[in-house]
Design a protein around this motif. Sequence first.
Motif, PDB file in Angstrom:
ATOM      1  N   GLU A  41     107.436  53.443  33.288  1.00 58.16           N
ATOM      2  CA  GLU A  41     107.537  52.577  34.463  1.00 58.16           C
ATOM      3  C   GLU A  41     106.146  52.238  34.983  1.00 58.16           C
ATOM      4  OE1 GLU A  41     111.647  53.597  36.642  1.00 58.16           O
ATOM      5  OE2 GLU A  41     110.234  55.273  36.666  1.00 58.16           O
ATOM      6  N   GLY A  42     105.559  51.209  34.412  1.00 52.71           N
ATOM      7  CA  GLY A  42     104.261  50.765  34.863  1.00 52.71           C
ATOM      8  C   GLY A  42     103.120  51.574  34.298  1.00 52.71           C
ATOM      9  N   LYS A  43     101.921  51.261  34.784  1.00 48.31           N
ATOM     10  CA  LYS A  43     100.706  51.891  34.265  1.00 48.31           C
ATOM     11  C   LYS A  43      99.692  52.062  35.390  1.00 48.31           C
ATOM     12  CE  LYS A  43      97.511  49.518  32.233  1.00 48.31           C
ATOM     13  NZ  LYS A  43      96.684  48.692  31.331  1.00 48.31           N
ATOM     14  N   ALA A  44      98.905  53.143  35.279  1.00 47.38           N
ATOM     15  CA  ALA A  44      97.807  53.372  36.208  1.00 47.38           C
ATOM     16  C   ALA A  44      96.532  53.599  35.403  1.00 47.38           C
ATOM     17  CB  ALA A  44      98.081  54.572  37.104  1.00 47.38           C
ATOM     18  N   ASP A  45      95.453  52.950  35.810  1.00 49.18           N
ATOM     19  CA  ASP A  45      94.142  53.168  35.214  1.00 49.18           C
ATOM     20  C   ASP A  45      93.391  54.189  36.056  1.00 49.18           C
ATOM     21  OD1 ASP A  45      94.311  51.079  33.163  1.00 49.18           O
ATOM     22  OD2 ASP A  45      94.270  49.701  34.860  1.00 49.18           O
ATOM     23  N   LEU A  46      92.628  55.051  35.400  1.00 48.35           N
ATOM     24  CA  LEU A  46      91.904  56.112  36.091  1.00 48.35           C
ATOM     25  C   LEU A  46      90.475  56.198  35.576  1.00 48.35           C
ATOM     26  CD1 LEU A  46      91.634  58.762  37.793  1.00 48.35           C
ATOM     27  CD2 LEU A  46      92.639  59.973  35.834  1.00 48.35           C
ATOM     28  N   ILE A  47      89.528  56.247  36.503  1.00 45.87           N
ATOM     29  CA  ILE A  47      88.124  56.489  36.185  1.00 45.87           C
ATOM     30  C   ILE A  47      87.604  57.524  37.178  1.00 45.87           C
ATOM     31  CG2 ILE A  47      85.783  55.547  36.123  1.00 45.87           C
ATOM     32  CD1 ILE A  47      87.004  52.824  35.494  1.00 45.87           C
ATOM     33  N   LYS A  48      86.913  58.531  36.676  1.00 47.34           N
ATOM     34  CA  LYS A  48      86.245  59.467  37.565  1.00 47.34           C
ATOM     35  C   LYS A  48      84.797  59.554  37.112  1.00 47.34           C
ATOM     36  CE  LYS A  48      84.747  63.571  39.241  1.00 47.34           C
ATOM     37  NZ  LYS A  48      83.641  64.432  38.761  1.00 47.34           N
ATOM     38  N   THR A  49      83.908  59.235  38.032  1.00 45.67           N
ATOM     39  CA  THR A  49      82.489  59.331  37.747  1.00 45.67           C
ATOM     40  C   THR A  49      81.773  59.790  39.001  1.00 45.67           C
ATOM     41  OG1 THR A  49      80.512  58.136  36.957  1.00 45.67           O
ATOM     42  CG2 THR A  49      82.081  56.885  38.292  1.00 45.67           C
ATOM     43  N   LEU A  72     103.681  51.370  41.057  1.00 45.83           N
ATOM     44  CA  LEU A  72     103.779  51.595  42.499  1.00 45.83           C
ATOM     45  C   LEU A  72     105.230  51.685  42.956  1.00 45.83           C
ATOM     46  CD1 LEU A  72     100.976  49.190  43.726  1.00 45.83           C
ATOM     47  CD2 LEU A  72     100.989  51.680  43.979  1.00 45.83           C
ATOM     48  N   ARG A  73     106.060  50.803  42.444  1.00 40.94           N
ATOM     49  CA  ARG A  73     107.476  50.822  42.850  1.00 40.94           C
ATOM     50  C   ARG A  73     108.170  52.089  42.346  1.00 40.94           C
ATOM     51  NH1 ARG A  73     109.093  46.444  45.391  1.00 40.94           N
ATOM     52  NH2 ARG A  73     107.946  44.475  45.170  1.00 40.94           N
ATOM     53  N   ALA A  74     107.841  52.516  41.133  1.00 38.07           N
ATOM     54  CA  ALA A  74     108.460  53.723  40.584  1.00 38.07           C
ATOM     55  C   ALA A  74     108.067  54.956  41.387  1.00 38.07           C
ATOM     56  CB  ALA A  74     108.071  53.895  39.121  1.00 38.07           C
ATOM     57  N   GLN A  75     106.798  55.036  41.811  1.00 37.29           N
ATOM     58  CA  GLN A  75     106.328  56.196  42.552  1.00 37.29           C
ATOM     59  C   GLN A  75     106.681  56.138  44.037  1.00 37.29           C
ATOM     60  OE1 GLN A  75     105.109  58.867  40.952  1.00 37.29           O
ATOM     61  NE2 GLN A  75     105.669  57.621  39.184  1.00 37.29           N
ATOM     62  N   SER A  76     107.258  55.000  44.481  1.00 35.46           N
ATOM     63  CA  SER A  76     107.647  54.853  45.886  1.00 35.46           C
ATOM     64  C   SER A  76     109.151  55.020  46.090  1.00 35.46           C
ATOM     65  CB  SER A  76     107.209  53.474  46.405  1.00 35.46           C
ATOM     66  OG  SER A  76     105.811  53.346  46.388  1.00 35.46           O
ATOM     67  N   LYS A  77     109.849  55.511  45.076  1.00 37.55           N
ATOM     68  CA  LYS A  77     111.290  55.709  45.210  1.00 37.55           C
ATOM     69  C   LYS A  77     111.580  56.671  46.358  1.00 37.55           C
ATOM     70  CE  LYS A  77     112.372  54.755  40.364  1.00 37.55           C
ATOM     71  NZ  LYS A  77     112.798  55.324  39.064  1.00 37.55           N
ATOM     72  N   GLY A  78     112.537  56.293  47.205  1.00 33.92           N
ATOM     73  CA  GLY A  78     112.840  57.099  48.375  1.00 33.92           C
ATOM     74  C   GLY A  78     112.194  56.557  49.631  1.00 33.92           C
TER      75      GLY A  78
END
Length: 250
Positions: A96-104, A117-123
């Motif tokens: 359900e969708g994709k998230a990009d991550l960078i840590k520097t 965002l919609r999948a993680q906002s359930k509820g």
Amino acid sequence: MRRTALAALCLAAAATAGLTTGCQPGQDSADSKPKGPFAGLSGSQIAERALKATTDATSVRLKGRVTDDESKGVIDIDMAINHAGECAGTMSMDGEGKADLIKTGSTVYMKYDEAFLRAQSKGESKEDTQAAVDMLAGKWTKMAVKGQDAKDIASFCDLDSVLGDLSDGGTAGTTRGRTTRVDGTPAITLSEKDGKERYTAYVATEGKPYLLRVDSASGGKEPEHLSFVDYGKPVPAHKPAGEIVDLDAL
């Protein structure tokens, strides 16, 4: 945005679990004097060499699919990490969708698409969900590592902590198997059983004995796999260009 941050933490836990159990050193029940690659070495001895080579690597890219034990969801990961605590890549949960991550440095950057965002906002209410989508979808965000969510995400980007779990396995049950190829690289298989769980690890037989892939299977669960590629390559962890939403300031 606590939900999306916690989703990334699930990724860290699941990936680490796969690393921990995937290739534990043990006793070899095969021929006491095996021939071919790693001639004369038991499955345990090959595993120990693979563990050392893998944990000594300056960087590695992890690609695969694992199950999050807490949510029972499926997490897809493609992430490069190094010993400097940098990482860059993508993740998704249950497709359900994709998230990009960078840590520097001391900052975590993340970009979520609308489906994620919609999948993680359930509820949440429709209004709150739509507000999050309008504000964040397709935009880079940032959090300082000093925040708890960012700290937990950043810990996954630390190769020392992620690969450190490789050294914590047991010492029984690993057997050496046939030779094969993993994405064109000559390899030898190592197998292990832990109750209903079945693990197969693939170790490079040419050059350094890097861990190339770990597969796991269990009755009733979707098979999992995690590949280790691009050893020693620079991690493309750079601050994203353009406008960045500061989540700490919201």
